[in-house]
Write a protein that holds these residues in place. Sequence first.
Motif, mmCIF file in Angstrom:
data_model
loop_
_atom_site.group_PDB
_atom_site.id
_atom_site.type_symbol
_atom_site.label_atom_id
_atom_site.label_comp_id
_atom_site.label_asym_id
_atom_site.label_seq_id
_atom_site.Cartn_x
_atom_site.Cartn_y
_atom_site.Cartn_z
ATOM 1 N N UNK A 36 23.270 -56.829 5.300
ATOM 2 C CA UNK A 36 23.656 -55.640 6.054
ATOM 3 C C UNK A 36 24.747 -54.856 5.314
ATOM 4 N N UNK A 37 25.783 -55.577 4.815
ATOM 5 C CA UNK A 37 26.869 -54.888 4.107
ATOM 6 C C UNK A 37 26.384 -54.320 2.775
ATOM 7 N N UNK A 38 25.521 -55.066 2.057
ATOM 8 C CA UNK A 38 24.978 -54.564 0.790
ATOM 9 C C UNK A 38 24.111 -53.328 1.041
ATOM 10 N N UNK A 39 23.351 -53.370 2.107
ATOM 11 C CA UNK A 39 22.501 -52.220 2.429
ATOM 12 C C UNK A 39 23.359 -50.989 2.720
ATOM 13 N N UNK A 40 24.550 -51.218 3.331
ATOM 14 C CA UNK A 40 25.434 -50.091 3.634
ATOM 15 C C UNK A 40 26.075 -49.538 2.363
ATOM 16 N N UNK A 41 26.438 -50.433 1.436
ATOM 17 C CA UNK A 41 27.095 -49.967 0.206
ATOM 18 C C UNK A 41 26.103 -49.545 -0.877
ATOM 19 N N UNK A 42 24.827 -49.793 -0.656
ATOM 20 C CA UNK A 42 23.751 -49.372 -1.558
ATOM 21 C C UNK A 42 23.732 -50.136 -2.889
ATOM 22 N N UNK A 43 24.490 -51.214 -3.003
ATOM 23 C CA UNK A 43 24.384 -52.039 -4.202
ATOM 24 C C UNK A 43 24.982 -53.413 -3.921
ATOM 25 N N UNK A 44 24.538 -54.397 -4.699
ATOM 26 C CA UNK A 44 25.018 -55.760 -4.531
ATOM 27 C C UNK A 44 24.382 -56.676 -5.561
ATOM 28 N N UNK A 45 24.763 -57.933 -5.518
ATOM 29 C CA UNK A 45 24.220 -58.916 -6.454
ATOM 30 C C UNK A 45 23.826 -60.171 -5.692
ATOM 31 N N UNK A 46 22.853 -60.899 -6.238
ATOM 32 C CA UNK A 46 22.350 -62.132 -5.629
ATOM 33 C C UNK A 46 22.409 -63.232 -6.688
ATOM 34 N N UNK A 47 23.025 -64.390 -6.341
ATOM 35 C CA UNK A 47 23.040 -65.563 -7.205
ATOM 36 C C UNK A 47 21.740 -66.331 -7.007
ATOM 37 N N UNK A 48 20.997 -66.534 -8.087
ATOM 38 C CA UNK A 48 19.701 -67.233 -8.022
ATOM 39 C C UNK A 48 19.853 -68.571 -8.744
ATOM 40 N N UNK A 49 19.784 -69.669 -7.986
ATOM 41 C CA UNK A 49 19.897 -71.015 -8.571
ATOM 42 C C UNK A 49 18.488 -71.576 -8.793
ATOM 43 N N UNK A 50 18.262 -72.151 -9.994
ATOM 44 C CA UNK A 50 16.914 -72.578 -10.357
ATOM 45 C C UNK A 50 16.955 -73.808 -11.252
ATOM 46 N N UNK A 51 15.820 -74.451 -11.370
ATOM 47 C CA UNK A 51 15.603 -75.541 -12.320
ATOM 48 C C UNK A 51 14.402 -75.137 -13.173
ATOM 49 N N UNK A 52 14.528 -75.287 -14.481
ATOM 50 C CA UNK A 52 13.402 -74.912 -15.349
ATOM 51 C C UNK A 52 12.169 -75.724 -14.981
ATOM 52 N N UNK A 53 11.083 -75.021 -14.667
ATOM 53 C CA UNK A 53 9.878 -75.676 -14.176
ATOM 54 C C UNK A 53 8.693 -74.777 -14.498
ATOM 55 N N UNK A 54 8.131 -74.954 -15.663
ATOM 56 C CA UNK A 54 7.000 -74.130 -16.095
ATOM 57 C C UNK A 54 5.765 -74.445 -15.240
ATOM 58 N N UNK A 55 5.040 -73.432 -14.723
ATOM 59 C CA UNK A 55 5.091 -72.005 -15.051
ATOM 60 C C UNK A 55 5.891 -71.177 -14.050
ATOM 61 N N UNK A 56 6.666 -71.802 -13.141
ATOM 62 C CA UNK A 56 7.345 -71.061 -12.085
ATOM 63 C C UNK A 56 8.538 -70.292 -12.635
ATOM 64 N N UNK A 57 9.428 -70.979 -13.382
ATOM 65 C CA UNK A 57 10.535 -70.290 -14.050
ATOM 66 C C UNK A 57 10.971 -71.161 -15.212
ATOM 67 N N UNK A 58 11.099 -70.565 -16.382
ATOM 68 C CA UNK A 58 11.480 -71.328 -17.575
ATOM 69 C C UNK A 58 12.015 -70.362 -18.622
ATOM 70 N N UNK A 59 12.698 -70.930 -19.589
ATOM 71 C CA UNK A 59 13.331 -70.109 -20.619
ATOM 72 C C UNK A 59 12.435 -70.059 -21.862
#
Length: 634
Positions: A36-59
């Motif tokens: 709600x607050x990000x929508x009001x300020x029109x910008x924001x950031x999201x922390x995305x925590x992950x584990x490398x797991x091909x083919x879902x997400x990997x480096x």
Amino acid sequence: MVNRVKLVIRGGFLLGWLLLQWTVLSLAQAPSSSWKSVQASKKGSVEVYYVENEPFIYRTGNTLAGIEKELLDTWVAFVKTKYQVDITLRFRPLANTQSVYEKIKKSQKNEPILGISSLAITPERLNDVTFTTPYCPEIAVLVSNSAVPGIQNSEELKKILADFTVLYTRNERFEEYLSEIRKRLPQVKSSMVNNAQEILKRIDTGIDNFGYTALPQYLAGRQKGLRIKRQNLLKITHEGYAMMLPLGSDWKQPLEAFYKSEAFKAKLPVILKKYLGQNIDELLTKINANIGQEGNENVQVIKQQLKDLESQQKDGEQRRNQLYINIFIVGFVLAAIILLLLYRNNLQKQKSNLLLRQQKEEIEEQKNDLAEKNEQILQQKEEIAQQRDDVITKNIEIEKRRNELKKLNQVKDRLFSIISHDLRSPLNSLKGTLALMEMGVLEKDELIHFSSELNKELSYVLELMQNLLEWAKAQMEGMEAVIKLIDIHELVKNNVGLLSPVAEKKNVQIISEVPEETKAYGDEEMIKLVIRNLISNAIKFTSDAGKIQIHTKTQANELEVSIIDDGVGMSPEKTARLFNADTHFTTKGTNSEKGTGLGLLICKEFVEKNNGRIWVESIQGQGSVFRFTLKLND
């Protein structure tokens, strides 16, 4: 002392002020990064925590790729278009999916945080976190090496896979997968690996491995060319893979809106085909089954938000009351701490001074002990080093003596061998001839013939004895070369004059083309014997009316002397062992002249003692060329 008290008092007040500020901040803290607050300020950031797991997400290199990475990129573009909000994704890697779960579980409900990596929806997790609508069904398939035939029923399963090893990873589903297999194969061997990619790699390289893996991971492996095959039985299906949020997070709203959008429906098949290939019909037929329960969920979300607001108001009142109590407690504690510190500081100072004096005395005593021990150690080290050097020197001397004795023994054996073989025969001939002469049975012609033969034998014995003495002296290192500038022309001239009578008996012509003033560095007596032996050798193996030439030439810092004959020559086999001291052989000349077998060995020994080289070039039936070198500079 007064300054120290002031410092302690200031420190106490600073500690109290910091504690007060922390309390106020903790009470006043409110979610500032909710959707709600990000929508009001029109910008924001999201922390995305992950584990490398091909083919879902990997480096791949320095960038991230995978199904979930591209879905989130599409979601960011969707939020920009629909809500005019700029979202920045900050990806944070973790060790395993359990770590991702624990991180989301402990986060505040409206904290901008998201967990991904093919996270499975389980009843236990639903009590602690929130999941989005599954974007992909969770289908686990049984995979074997492509060389294993297709299995149609449980009987074939038991027959084919009974001696195989089932591979599994430590995750929330592994017990279920193992249980499903052990129902059919109770005695099957099992082995745990680190991740699903390792399961596929070991199945690819080992025909006797099999195991469960997610259908998307199997399809990605097939696209990469792995030798794997899906067995069409024991398939396990669950609710699906979703993204994880803190319990009650309002960030679920834009994510659910994205999952229901046409952008998601159009983009998902493209992403799946990119990472899994074209055979994704089984996944696509189940993707939309989990989307469409939004009506009741929206009402429940609003009710939950009202309850949360009331709870926050009650918590605020309690925190304000607690603030006043904390301020009083802090003031009282600070005063007590100051007094206690003053008293404790005085006692500590007295104890510290006493301890310092004792420690100083102990350190001095230890220092003296260490110095004495170090001196003893250094002295022992020097003694050991000296003993070691003495042992090494004695070992070198012993080895040198042993080699000298071995060499002397070899010389002795060689001398006895030559004497017993080559000296006995002419002496026997001499003895037999003298016996015949003593008996008076020889005619005059026979007497003349035997006298000539005896002269040859005695000449051979004389040459043998001379060569034996010279060779033995060189072998026992009793003769050292006296290097000086010598006249090669004069040495050749003298030896040609000495051997000319022998050559004339065979009508052999000796031609010396050595220029006058040809000089080099060497031992005069040794080089004289080398030239004599080589010319004598050439006469012996040159036929009647033959020719012997003696040449010299200079190159670099060496003088090369060549003795050339047009005699019988030698085979390559005989040339190869001509200068070998380990092989002793003699060859008769063209007029049956005997050789000692030592002349060339003496030549080799003496040339090498004069820092030169000697070699032979010969063609059987055409003649031989013996060459040796001497240094032109000392």
